[in-house]
Design a protein around this motif. Structure first.
Motif, PDB file in Angstrom:
ATOM      1  N   HIS A  43       0.837  -1.201   0.000  1.00 41.51           N
ATOM      2  CA  HIS A  43       0.000   0.000   0.000  1.00 41.51           C
ATOM      3  C   HIS A  43       0.869   1.247   0.000  1.00 41.51           C
ATOM      4  N   TYR A  44       1.849   1.294   0.898  1.00 40.46           N
ATOM      5  CA  TYR A  44       2.725   2.461   0.969  1.00 40.46           C
ATOM      6  C   TYR A  44       3.572   2.594  -0.289  1.00 40.46           C
ATOM      7  N   GLY A  45       4.030   1.478  -0.837  1.00 38.70           N
ATOM      8  CA  GLY A  45       4.809   1.528  -2.074  1.00 38.70           C
ATOM      9  C   GLY A  45       4.010   2.118  -3.215  1.00 38.70           C
ATOM     10  N   ALA A  46       2.751   1.716  -3.349  1.00 42.66           N
ATOM     11  CA  ALA A  46       1.894   2.245  -4.410  1.00 42.66           C
ATOM     12  C   ALA A  46       1.591   3.721  -4.174  1.00 42.66           C
ATOM     13  N   LYS A  47       1.388   4.089  -2.931  1.00 39.91           N
ATOM     14  CA  LYS A  47       1.087   5.482  -2.595  1.00 39.91           C
ATOM     15  C   LYS A  47       2.257   6.389  -2.955  1.00 39.91           C
ATOM     16  N   TYR A  48       3.463   6.019  -2.545  1.00 36.80           N
ATOM     17  CA  TYR A  48       4.625   6.865  -2.809  1.00 36.80           C
ATOM     18  C   TYR A  48       5.024   6.823  -4.279  1.00 36.80           C
ATOM     19  N   SER A  49       4.798   5.714  -4.936  1.00 36.83           N
ATOM     20  CA  SER A  49       5.048   5.632  -6.370  1.00 36.83           C
ATOM     21  C   SER A  49       4.150   6.596  -7.125  1.00 36.83           C
ATOM     22  N   ALA A  50       2.880   6.663  -6.746  1.00 32.63           N
ATOM     23  CA  ALA A  50       1.945   7.589  -7.388  1.00 32.63           C
ATOM     24  C   ALA A  50       2.347   9.034  -7.121  1.00 32.63           C
ATOM     25  N   GLN A  51       2.839   9.334  -5.917  1.00 32.35           N
ATOM     26  CA  GLN A  51       3.284  10.689  -5.614  1.00 32.35           C
ATOM     27  C   GLN A  51       4.487  11.083  -6.461  1.00 32.35           C
ATOM     28  N   LEU A  52       5.434  10.177  -6.611  1.00 27.58           N
ATOM     29  CA  LEU A  52       6.615  10.476  -7.421  1.00 27.58           C
ATOM     30  C   LEU A  52       6.242  10.683  -8.884  1.00 27.58           C
ATOM     31  N   GLU A  53       5.375   9.831  -9.414  1.00 26.04           N
ATOM     32  CA  GLU A  53       4.974   9.975 -10.809  1.00 26.04           C
ATOM     33  C   GLU A  53       4.172  11.248 -11.018  1.00 26.04           C
ATOM     34  N   ALA A  54       3.351  11.634 -10.051  1.00 24.64           N
ATOM     35  CA  ALA A  54       2.590  12.883 -10.154  1.00 24.64           C
ATOM     36  C   ALA A  54       3.523  14.094 -10.123  1.00 24.64           C
ATOM     37  N   ALA A  55       4.675  13.965  -9.466  1.00 28.63           N
ATOM     38  CA  ALA A  55       5.640  15.057  -9.395  1.00 28.63           C
ATOM     39  C   ALA A  55       6.535  15.108 -10.633  1.00 28.63           C
ATOM     40  N   GLY A  56       6.348  14.189 -11.567  1.00 27.90           N
ATOM     41  CA  GLY A  56       7.108  14.218 -12.806  1.00 27.90           C
ATOM     42  C   GLY A  56       8.286  13.269 -12.861  1.00 27.90           C
ATOM     43  N   PHE A  57       8.496  12.485 -11.816  1.00 24.02           N
ATOM     44  CA  PHE A  57       9.594  11.523 -11.826  1.00 24.02           C
ATOM     45  C   PHE A  57       9.236  10.362 -12.752  1.00 24.02           C
ATOM     46  N   THR A  58      10.248   9.810 -13.408  1.00 24.03           N
ATOM     47  CA  THR A  58      10.042   8.721 -14.361  1.00 24.03           C
ATOM     48  C   THR A  58      10.555   7.417 -13.757  1.00 24.03           C
ATOM     49  N   PRO A  59       9.733   6.358 -13.750  1.00 24.40           N
ATOM     50  CA  PRO A  59      10.227   5.072 -13.251  1.00 24.40           C
ATOM     51  C   PRO A  59      11.186   4.442 -14.257  1.00 24.40           C
ATOM     52  N   VAL A  60      12.356   4.026 -13.775  1.00 20.61           N
ATOM     53  CA  VAL A  60      13.378   3.420 -14.621  1.00 20.61           C
ATOM     54  C   VAL A  60      13.935   2.208 -13.888  1.00 20.61           C
ATOM     55  N   THR A  61      14.178   1.137 -14.612  1.00 16.25           N
ATOM     56  CA  THR A  61      14.793  -0.042 -14.027  1.00 16.25           C
ATOM     57  C   THR A  61      16.297   0.071 -14.205  1.00 16.25           C
TER      58      THR A  61
END
Length: 87
Positions: free
Chosen positions: A43-61
């Motif tokens: 739950h917390y991982g999804a919450k913070y992931s959504a916050q980062l993506e909303a702030a413009g951060f790009t998920p990269v492996t």
């Protein structure tokens, strides 16, 4: 380990049995709470992931397969040569 210490400490058999029962109860409680911890963690991982993506951060492996978030216009650490003079 606590059960082994209880038996090796020279305590009478009643005390040793009580220690074993307590150890089993604590172990069962931890095993029952493990799925709850996993759900909370997701739950917390999804919450913070959504916050980062909303702030413009790009998920990269990264090269190790871990998910990292790169700021807008940024790149993963170690990529590129910081010592080039741009010329």
């Amino acid at each position: 380990m606590a059960a082994g210490i209880g038996f090796r400490s020279g305590a009478d058999s009643t005390t040793a049995v009580v220690i074993v029962v307590i150890v089993v109860i604590v172990w069962a409680a931890f095993m029952a709470l493990l799925p709850v911890g996993l759900v909370v963690s997701r739950h917390y991982g999804a919450k913070y992931s959504a916050q980062l993506e909303a702030a413009g951060f790009t998920p990269v492996t990264d090269q190790n397969g871990r998910l990292r978030y790169v700021p807008p216009g940024g790149q993963l650490a170690g990529h590129g040569n910081p010592f080039t003079g741009g010329a």
